[in-house]
Design an enzyme around this catalytic site. Structure first.
Site, PDB file in Angstrom:
ATOM      1  N   ALA A   8       7.047  -5.293  39.267  1.00 43.90           N
ATOM      2  CA  ALA A   8       8.679  -5.130  39.404  1.00 43.90           C
ATOM      3  C   ALA A   8       9.060  -6.637  38.633  1.00 43.90           C
ATOM      4  O   ALA A   8      10.027  -6.452  37.847  1.00 43.90           O
ATOM      5  CB  ALA A   8       9.047  -5.110  40.706  1.00 43.90           C
ATOM      6  N   ASN A   9       8.598  -7.604  39.128  1.00 44.83           N
ATOM      7  CA  ASN A   9       9.063  -8.867  38.410  1.00 44.83           C
ATOM      8  C   ASN A   9       9.008  -8.875  36.861  1.00 44.83           C
ATOM      9  O   ASN A   9       9.858  -9.234  36.024  1.00 44.83           O
ATOM     10  CB  ASN A   9       8.194 -10.095  38.874  1.00 44.83           C
ATOM     11  N   ASN A  17      -3.895 -17.166  33.752  1.00 43.16           N
ATOM     12  CA  ASN A  17      -3.733 -18.678  34.193  1.00 43.16           C
ATOM     13  C   ASN A  17      -5.250 -19.199  34.122  1.00 43.16           C
ATOM     14  O   ASN A  17      -6.213 -18.500  33.888  1.00 43.16           O
ATOM     15  CB  ASN A  17      -2.967 -19.010  35.186  1.00 43.16           C
ATOM     16  N   ASP A  62       9.765  -8.869  48.924  1.00 40.99           N
ATOM     17  CA  ASP A  62       9.209 -10.191  49.256  1.00 40.99           C
ATOM     18  C   ASP A  62      10.037 -10.882  50.443  1.00 40.99           C
ATOM     19  O   ASP A  62      11.158 -10.831  50.407  1.00 40.99           O
ATOM     20  CB  ASP A  62       9.440 -11.194  47.861  1.00 40.99           C
ATOM     21  N   ALA A  94       6.930 -16.364  40.389  1.00 41.66           N
ATOM     22  CA  ALA A  94       7.155 -15.419  39.293  1.00 41.66           C
ATOM     23  C   ALA A  94       7.351 -16.170  38.067  1.00 41.66           C
ATOM     24  O   ALA A  94       7.935 -15.570  36.922  1.00 41.66           O
ATOM     25  CB  ALA A  94       8.350 -14.728  39.712  1.00 41.66           C
ATOM     26  N   ALA A  95       6.936 -17.418  37.812  1.00 44.15           N
ATOM     27  CA  ALA A  95       6.934 -18.160  36.572  1.00 44.15           C
ATOM     28  C   ALA A  95       5.934 -17.153  35.549  1.00 44.15           C
ATOM     29  O   ALA A  95       6.445 -16.927  34.430  1.00 44.15           O
ATOM     30  CB  ALA A  95       6.159 -19.575  36.533  1.00 44.15           C
ATOM     31  N   GLY A  96       4.684 -17.030  36.173  1.00 39.19           N
ATOM     32  CA  GLY A  96       3.814 -16.179  35.290  1.00 39.19           C
ATOM     33  C   GLY A  96       4.337 -14.802  35.122  1.00 39.19           C
ATOM     34  O   GLY A  96       4.313 -14.103  33.713  1.00 39.19           O
ATOM     35  N   ASP A  97       5.115 -14.241  35.897  1.00 41.83           N
ATOM     36  CA  ASP A  97       5.777 -12.962  35.614  1.00 41.83           C
ATOM     37  C   ASP A  97       6.633 -13.022  34.621  1.00 41.83           C
ATOM     38  O   ASP A  97       7.113 -11.996  33.732  1.00 41.83           O
ATOM     39  CB  ASP A  97       6.141 -12.290  36.777  1.00 41.83           C
ATOM     40  N   ARG A 141      14.871 -22.496  39.528  1.00 42.23           N
ATOM     41  CA  ARG A 141      15.615 -21.427  40.367  1.00 42.23           C
ATOM     42  C   ARG A 141      14.640 -20.947  41.522  1.00 42.23           C
ATOM     43  O   ARG A 141      13.458 -20.878  41.372  1.00 42.23           O
ATOM     44  CB  ARG A 141      16.187 -20.365  39.722  1.00 42.23           C
ATOM     45  N   SER A 145      15.109 -15.273  40.083  1.00 39.97           N
ATOM     46  CA  SER A 145      14.895 -16.518  39.220  1.00 39.97           C
ATOM     47  C   SER A 145      14.908 -16.149  37.698  1.00 39.97           C
ATOM     48  O   SER A 145      14.878 -17.006  36.846  1.00 39.97           O
ATOM     49  CB  SER A 145      14.035 -17.408  39.762  1.00 39.97           C
ATOM     50  N   LYS A 148       4.575  -8.047  41.131  1.00 42.77           N
ATOM     51  CA  LYS A 148       4.213  -8.575  39.715  1.00 42.77           C
ATOM     52  C   LYS A 148       4.566  -7.606  38.813  1.00 42.77           C
ATOM     53  O   LYS A 148       5.198  -7.823  37.824  1.00 42.77           O
ATOM     54  CB  LYS A 148       2.750  -8.753  39.678  1.00 42.77           C
TER      55      LYS A 148
HETATM   56  P1  ATP Z   1       2.836 -18.005  39.136  1.00 48.15           P
HETATM   57  O1  ATP Z   1       1.489 -17.293  39.752  1.00 48.15           O
HETATM   58  O2  ATP Z   1       3.046 -19.380  39.728  1.00 48.15           O
HETATM   59  O3  ATP Z   1       3.770 -16.879  38.816  1.00 48.15           O
HETATM   60  P2  ATP Z   1       1.131 -18.409  36.974  1.00 48.15           P
HETATM   61  O4  ATP Z   1      -0.043 -19.137  37.494  1.00 48.15           O
HETATM   62  O5  ATP Z   1       0.542 -17.107  36.766  1.00 48.15           O
HETATM   63  O6  ATP Z   1       2.203 -18.342  37.741  1.00 48.15           O
HETATM   64  P3  ATP Z   1       1.449 -20.441  35.258  1.00 48.15           P
HETATM   65  O7  ATP Z   1       0.503 -21.080  34.333  1.00 48.15           O
HETATM   66  O8  ATP Z   1       1.672 -21.331  36.330  1.00 48.15           O
HETATM   67  O9  ATP Z   1       1.370 -18.968  35.525  1.00 48.15           O
HETATM   68  O10 ATP Z   1       2.991 -20.464  34.572  1.00 48.15           O
HETATM   69  C1  ATP Z   1       3.340 -19.551  33.443  1.00 48.15           C
HETATM   70  C2  ATP Z   1       4.065 -20.393  32.459  1.00 48.15           C
HETATM   71  O11 ATP Z   1       5.405 -20.795  32.853  1.00 48.15           O
HETATM   72  C3  ATP Z   1       3.431 -21.383  31.935  1.00 48.15           C
HETATM   73  O12 ATP Z   1       2.590 -21.231  30.881  1.00 48.15           O
HETATM   74  C4  ATP Z   1       4.675 -22.414  31.477  1.00 48.15           C
HETATM   75  O13 ATP Z   1       5.213 -22.008  30.147  1.00 48.15           O
HETATM   76  C5  ATP Z   1       5.795 -21.904  32.641  1.00 48.15           C
HETATM   77  N1  ATP Z   1       6.110 -22.860  33.630  1.00 48.15           N
HETATM   78  C6  ATP Z   1       5.024 -22.813  34.954  1.00 48.15           C
HETATM   79  N2  ATP Z   1       5.510 -23.713  35.431  1.00 48.15           N
HETATM   80  C7  ATP Z   1       6.245 -24.690  35.041  1.00 48.15           C
HETATM   81  C8  ATP Z   1       6.822 -26.000  35.227  1.00 48.15           C
HETATM   82  N3  ATP Z   1       6.822 -26.753  36.360  1.00 48.15           N
HETATM   83  N4  ATP Z   1       7.418 -26.622  34.220  1.00 48.15           N
HETATM   84  C9  ATP Z   1       7.743 -25.682  33.182  1.00 48.15           C
HETATM   85  N5  ATP Z   1       7.105 -24.762  32.663  1.00 48.15           N
HETATM   86  C10 ATP Z   1       6.415 -24.072  33.694  1.00 48.15           C
END
Ligand code: ATP
Length: 310
Positions: free
Chosen positions: A46-47, A188, A17, A256-259, A292, A298, A44
């Site tokens: 690796a994360n 998502n 990245d 990487a929130a989703g990962d 982070r 993160s 995705k």
């Molecule tokens: P990304 O593609 O950004 O990695 P994603 O679109 O696959 O993520 P999201 O639904 O955005 O997935 O986020 C996954 C989970 O992370 C959410 O269900 C939630 O629990 C947590 N999350 C994401 N963003 C936030 C936020 N701003 N505050 C608190 N929790 C969050």
């Protein structure tokens, strides 16, 4: 199930990245200056493998990297993290997957990707890991590697009663056969819309789209809702919905929130088989990760997630 011996196989992409933090995201033809550069291990697969490893599951990562300088760096990074890389193949005559990520001051991002070695993860290569997949508690897959390989791995796992979690990202249409092998699907809202072919803008629309996927044969559907939390739809005598309130945090970078969510989900399902506990842990870990910067840097450890959720 014994938490300390829970095993997860993650099959998926490895990327390098190149993250650039900018005042705003560039529009076509625009050059945005004053950027700050950070390079990180990502992708995705690796994360999610790192998230699962840091969540305390015995994690084996099946992935492909190139025989280039980036591939060497990536392998060193995996080793520093302590991830089991025995199933990470170095392929000749190809490059390591690379992602260019722009992130603005409000933590929005946009990403350009070249698959490189990730595109060479073939069903034949998957088949070499049949025993490892069959012996695992959980197989976790995403969609940055060829769909035929995802299908092959899911089929092997299903036949061996290894639970299959599919994070359907990036969004693409899926062969109907795949749904019958999947125990848990984690889109998502956008991915849910793409998979169902239905809008998800209102709560009623989202519920209807979720029901449509359940009727395709998905037993457990977990829809992640960003800062609004998550929802679990289960196929019982009727479609049951359980919502999970979000953790409220000051988001800095949602990469990487989703990962982080998927990796923690897989670890806790492997460790306990408890979906509610798995979603709550995954949401806490993901919320902590958005406070982070970066992708892998993160991703929290289980200890950090436990401390955060107190
Ligand atoms: P990304 O593609 O950004 O990695 P994603 O679109 O696959 O993520 P999201 O639904 O955005 O997935 O986020 C996954 C989970 O992370 C959410 O269900 C939630 O629990 C947590 N999350 C994401 N963003 C936030 C936020 N701003 N505050 C608190 N929790 C969050």
């Amino acid at each position: 199930m014994n938490a300390s011996s829970a095993t997860v196989v993650v099959l998926g992409s490895t990327n390098w990245d190149i993250c650039m933090y900018l005042p705003h995201l560039p529009t076509p033809g625009e050059t945005v200056g004053e950027g700050r550069l950070k390079t990180n291990l990502g992708g995705k697969g690796a994360n999610q493998a790192v998230a699962c490893h840091r969540a305390g599951a015995n994690t084996t990562f099946i992935s492909c990297i190139g025989d280039d300088a980036t591939g060497t760096t990536v392998r060193e990074e995996f080793e520093a993290i302590g991830l089991n890389t025995s199933a990470v193949a170095t392929l000749s005559n190809t490059t390591t997957g690379t992602a260019c990520i722009f992130i603005d001051e409000s933590a929005e991002n946009c990403i350009g990707l070249t698959a490189g070695a990730n595109g060479e993860l073939t069903p034949e290569l998957v088949n070499q890991h049949r025993d490892t997949i069959s012996a695992a508690d959980v197989l976790l897959v995403q969609l940055e590697t060829p769909i035929e390989s995802v299908l092959a791995a899911a089929k092997i796992a299903h036949e061996a009663k290894t639970k299959v979690i599919l994070n359907p990202a990036p969004a693409r249409s899926l062969p109907d056969e795949l749904f019958q092998y999947v125990d848990v699907l984690t889109p998502n809202e956008g991915e849910l819309a793409q998979l169902s072919g239905m809008p998800t803008d209102t709560e009623d629309e989202l519920n209807a789209a979720a029901e449509a996927l359940i009727h395709k044969g998905v037993t457990n559907l977990i829809v992640t809702l960003g800062k609004n939390g998550a929802a679990l739809f289960q196929d019982q005598w009727a479609v049951l919905k359980q919502t999970f309130a979000p953790f409220v945090v000051d988001a800095k970078d949602t990469t990487a929130a989703g990962d982080t969510f998927s990796g923690n989900l897989a670890a806790v399902i492997a460790q306990t088989g408890d979906y509610t506990q798995a979603i709550e842990t995954a949401m806490a870990a993901a919320a902590l990760s958005v406070t982070r910067e970066g992708a892998i840097p993160s991703i929290p450890t289980r200890e950090e997630t436990t401390e955060f959720s107190k």
